[in-house]
Design an enzyme around this catalytic site. Structure first.
Site, PDB file in Angstrom:
ATOM      1  CG  ASP A  17      31.926  44.174  51.533  1.00 17.36           C
ATOM      2  OD1 ASP A  17      31.376  44.624  52.554  1.00 17.36           O
ATOM      3  OD2 ASP A  17      32.269  42.980  51.406  1.00 17.36           O
ATOM      4  CG  ASP A  19      34.417  41.512  57.107  1.00 16.26           C
ATOM      5  OD1 ASP A  19      35.399  41.026  57.663  1.00 16.26           O
ATOM      6  OD2 ASP A  19      33.784  42.489  57.562  1.00 16.26           O
ATOM      7  CG  ASP A 165      31.917  39.366  49.806  1.00 14.22           C
ATOM      8  OD1 ASP A 165      31.726  38.326  50.470  1.00 14.22           O
ATOM      9  OD2 ASP A 165      31.723  40.502  50.285  1.00 14.22           O
TER      10      ASP A 165
END
Length: 219
Positions: A17, A19, A165
């Site tokens: 991922d 961001d 995240d």
């Protein structure tokens, strides 16, 4: 703390991922979405439940159809205009560098222009494969972004490790059949359902070899 079953696994590819995993764009994201929420009469609790999903999907979940086109255009405009204070998260540059000759990709919920703008603002050197929401028919939490990343790398998604995240991103990874490593950068540890959880990427290292890629805790 440990890596559980990941410690003995060999992967064909690593899918990141962006961001909250590789870069910290939180201040810019908060500024853009705070402005947007004020303009469209929404509160942070409503928006926060959709963390990790593409902005257009968030808008469609929150607003009636007649307001969606305007709202999508506006959040895209706000986010693209604000790429200040975006920095590389600990261990991220080293992780990507260690995989520069291995199979790795970024799969993000950003659209293409925003992903490229944030990567440039952070001065991050990305892998050659970048999957954005523009490249798939369904964004996270559907499996499509990670399946497309694996397809472009020419690897089996069931032999890929996803680094995420956000709960929605982890849901996407599991749906794609990938193993999961979560970082505690934007979400509480107890809310991250992953094969292993670390504070950030500075705690692990990726070791490409002739038979694939291993991950281990830094000594």
């Amino acid at each position: 703390m440990g890596l559980n079953d990941l410690a003995g696994a060999v992967f064909e590819g690593v899918l990141f991922d962006m961001d909250g995993t590789l870069i910290d764009s939180t201040p810019a994201v908060v500024r853009a979405w705070t402005t947007w929420m004020g303009e469209f009469g929404l509160d942070p609790d409503q928006v926060g439940r959709h963390h990790g999903m593409p902005s257009a999907q968030v808008v469609r979940a929150l607003l009636p159809q007649e307001r969606q086109a305007e709202a999508i255009r506006r959040i895209d405009e706000l986010e693209l205009a604000d790429v200040h204070d975006i920095v590389v998260l600990p261990g991220a540059a080293e992780a990507l560098a260690s995989l520069s000759h291995a199979k790795s990709a970024i799969a993000t919920s950003c659209n293409g222009p925003l992903a490229r703008a944030r990567i440039a603002a952070a001065q991050l050197v990305p892998p050659s494969v970048l999957i954005t929401v523009d490249d798939v028919s369904r964004g996270k939490p559907a499996p499509d972004p990670f399946l497309e990343a694996a397809r472009r790398l020419g690897v089996d998604p069931r032999r890929c490790l996803v680094v995420e995240d956000a709960p929605k991103g982890l849901e996407s990874a599991r749906a794609a059949g990938c193993a999961t490593l979560a970082v505690v950068t934007t979400t509480a540890r107890e809310d991250l359902d992953a094969d292993a959880v670390v504070d950030d990427l500075s705690e692990v290292e990726f070791l490409p070899g002739p038979d694939g890629i291993r991950v281990r805790l830094r000594p």
